[in-house]
Design a protein around this motif. Sequence first.
Motif: not given
Length: 398
Positions: A79-80, A86-90, A274-279, A108-124
């Motif tokens: 896991g991340a 915090v510690t979830g970015t490798t 949110d916890t970072g995407l699993a490695p 640039a790009a930013l990786v999140l735990s899901s596509g759902y979370a990515a849409n919530l992040a961008a719109v909000t």
Amino acid sequence: MPQHTPDAAAAAPGPVPDVFAWIDDAERARERAGLVRTLRPRPASSPLLDLASNDYLGLSRHPETVRGAREAAERWGAGATGSRLVTGTTELHAELERELADFCGFEAALVLSSGYAANLAAVTALSDRGTLVVSDAGNHASIVDGCRLSRAETAVVPHADVAGARKTLAAHTGRALLVSDSVFSVDGDAAPLAGYAAACREQGAALIVDDAHGLGVLGEGGRGALQAAGLAGAPGVVATLTLSKSLGSQGGAVLGPAKVIRHLINTARTFIFDTGLAPAAAGAALASLRLLRSEPERAGLAREVAAALYGRLTASGLTAARPDAAVVSVRAPSAPAALRWAADCREAGLSVGCFRPPSVPDGVSRLRLTARADLTGEEIDRAVETILRTAPAGATDR
């Protein structure tokens, strides 16, 4: 000192009310409408021919993709271990973000735990109470939820209606953005991105495009719908995508100007908390992305399979939406008929998707077929024959 004696009536045991009794009525209503959904665990190796998943390029089990996941887990752990801040970015996450941005043509790009979370992040994160968000009526549920959570004024315009979007934007003074899928998941049709972009430029609005179903299928070598439309990296344009479809992994990403990505890092709640995407998922996605770079023909193959399925099914009398990417949507007479049709296909060895209300905005039930780049001619023949043989009464016009 006198002891406290509880009230006898309060202490006496009594019937415990079922506070979820209303669920029974809801379940019965779903059963009557043929809308019950159930989980169906699949085995690791299935004998079914898969036209239901979103594995458009057939990479989820590719040896390079699996190796990428395994090596990442062995090096970075299962896991991340924490949120990205915090510690979830490798170093692996940063490498994936650089290559995603470069491949898709963004700064640039930013990786999140899901596509759902990515849409919530961008719109909000890119809107607030004073912002107007114009949303296509066919948008995915994650965009709809992003609009709700943003607290912005949201205007839903008819599907693919550029004139309606332009008119709605023009009537607003202040910050505005337009958000749309690039390829809509129900019918597989493409959004009028050029028209939407022009309307945004005219009115000084931002454009957010969810390219979940375009990445890997559209654009030069699968670089996505925005690249195909000449909008990748354009000012005022932000893309979201998922790593779980063409890249065969899991996770999501937001791509855009570097200052937008910095803003999301500081404000997007689905990123910060949110916890970072699993490695392993990051490693698999990176391996698939590199495969796509080296084998760009996979994108065209997926589109060719979709065209073949559409052509043969409609020639036999079924009603289907012409696919602009890799989704082929075949209409069913009713929700119960769609459910029975999908079950009959499964019994015959073919796995297909079944879309029914409330998953479909127009209330029309469908079989949803996924065209995969690795399907053989024999498998296409088998799929078409099975769908036609199991078609319910009223599904064809012949």
